[in-house]
Write a protein that holds these residues in place. Structure first.
Motif, PDB file in Angstrom:
ATOM      1  N   GLN A  41       0.827  -1.206   0.000  1.00 27.66           N
ATOM      2  CA  GLN A  41       0.000   0.000   0.000  1.00 27.66           C
ATOM      3  C   GLN A  41       0.862   1.258   0.000  1.00 27.66           C
ATOM      4  N   LYS A  42       1.956   1.215   0.747  1.00 24.83           N
ATOM      5  CA  LYS A  42       2.845   2.374   0.851  1.00 24.83           C
ATOM      6  C   LYS A  42       3.446   2.741  -0.508  1.00 24.83           C
ATOM      7  N   HIS A  43       3.775   1.728  -1.306  1.00 25.55           N
ATOM      8  CA  HIS A  43       4.453   1.976  -2.589  1.00 25.55           C
ATOM      9  C   HIS A  43       3.505   1.918  -3.792  1.00 25.55           C
ATOM     10  N   HIS A  44       2.225   1.724  -3.565  1.00 27.92           N
ATOM     11  CA  HIS A  44       1.259   1.591  -4.659  1.00 27.92           C
ATOM     12  C   HIS A  44       1.231   2.825  -5.571  1.00 27.92           C
ATOM     13  N   TYR A  45       1.148   4.003  -4.998  1.00 29.69           N
ATOM     14  CA  TYR A  45       1.049   5.227  -5.802  1.00 29.69           C
ATOM     15  C   TYR A  45       2.283   5.409  -6.686  1.00 29.69           C
ATOM     16  N   THR A  46       3.464   5.269  -6.093  1.00 32.63           N
ATOM     17  CA  THR A  46       4.709   5.444  -6.848  1.00 32.63           C
ATOM     18  C   THR A  46       4.796   4.436  -7.983  1.00 32.63           C
ATOM     19  N   ARG A  47       4.450   3.187  -7.692  1.00 31.84           N
ATOM     20  CA  ARG A  47       4.496   2.141  -8.708  1.00 31.84           C
ATOM     21  C   ARG A  47       3.515   2.445  -9.836  1.00 31.84           C
ATOM     22  N   SER A  48       2.320   2.916  -9.501  1.00 32.40           N
ATOM     23  CA  SER A  48       1.320   3.185 -10.538  1.00 32.40           C
ATOM     24  C   SER A  48       1.739   4.365 -11.416  1.00 32.40           C
ATOM     25  N   VAL A  49       2.372   5.381 -10.841  1.00 32.46           N
ATOM     26  CA  VAL A  49       2.863   6.517 -11.632  1.00 32.46           C
ATOM     27  C   VAL A  49       3.950   6.042 -12.597  1.00 32.46           C
ATOM     28  N   LYS A  50       4.884   5.244 -12.094  1.00 35.93           N
ATOM     29  CA  LYS A  50       5.958   4.728 -12.954  1.00 35.93           C
ATOM     30  C   LYS A  50       5.397   3.895 -14.097  1.00 35.93           C
TER      31      LYS A  50
END
Length: 126
Positions: A41-50
């Protein structure tokens, strides 16, 4: 006295909020499941942007590659946009002899206000 002997001293799981009554004093999660869920959950946003940006770059590359295969070395920005090219995303930019040179991986091109031109594949330097 172990910290687990008193429930009010026990650390709390960062994911589910349950008290952790066993293990190290500095333990942050009650289970591997909670640890994985927390970090996903913590890294979901960053991963989705990439992933979104990589998808746009891949689309740009396929448009430029198709133009090269069709031996088209110049196209209006409007026509390029209609076939899926997004001028906002490139992998590199250089000023070359007063011109703006852009690259999308191994394909370079110049861009004016209205056209993409001099589209060509870059030969790798050995």
């Amino acid at each position: 006295m172990e910290y687990g002997d008193r429930s009010d001293d026990a650390p709390v799981c960062l994911e589910c909020g349950d008290r952790i009554g066993y293990g190290r004093k500095d333990k942050k999660f009650c289970s591997e499941t909670c640890r994985n869920r927390y970090h996903n959950q913590k890294h979901h946003y960053t991963r989705s942007v990439k992933l979104r940006i990589l998808g746009i770059l891949e689309k740009n590359y396929s448009v430029l590659e198709k133009l090269l295969r069709l031996d088209i070395r110049s196209i209006s920005l409007g026509d390029a946009a209609q076939i899926g090219y997004n001028k906002e995303f490139v992998t590199s930019y250089h000023k070359v002899g007063g011109h703006d040179e852009f690259r999308c991986f191994d394909i370079k091109y110049r861009c004016s206000g209205t056209r993409i031109f001099r589209i060509e594949r870059v030969t790798p330097e050995v």
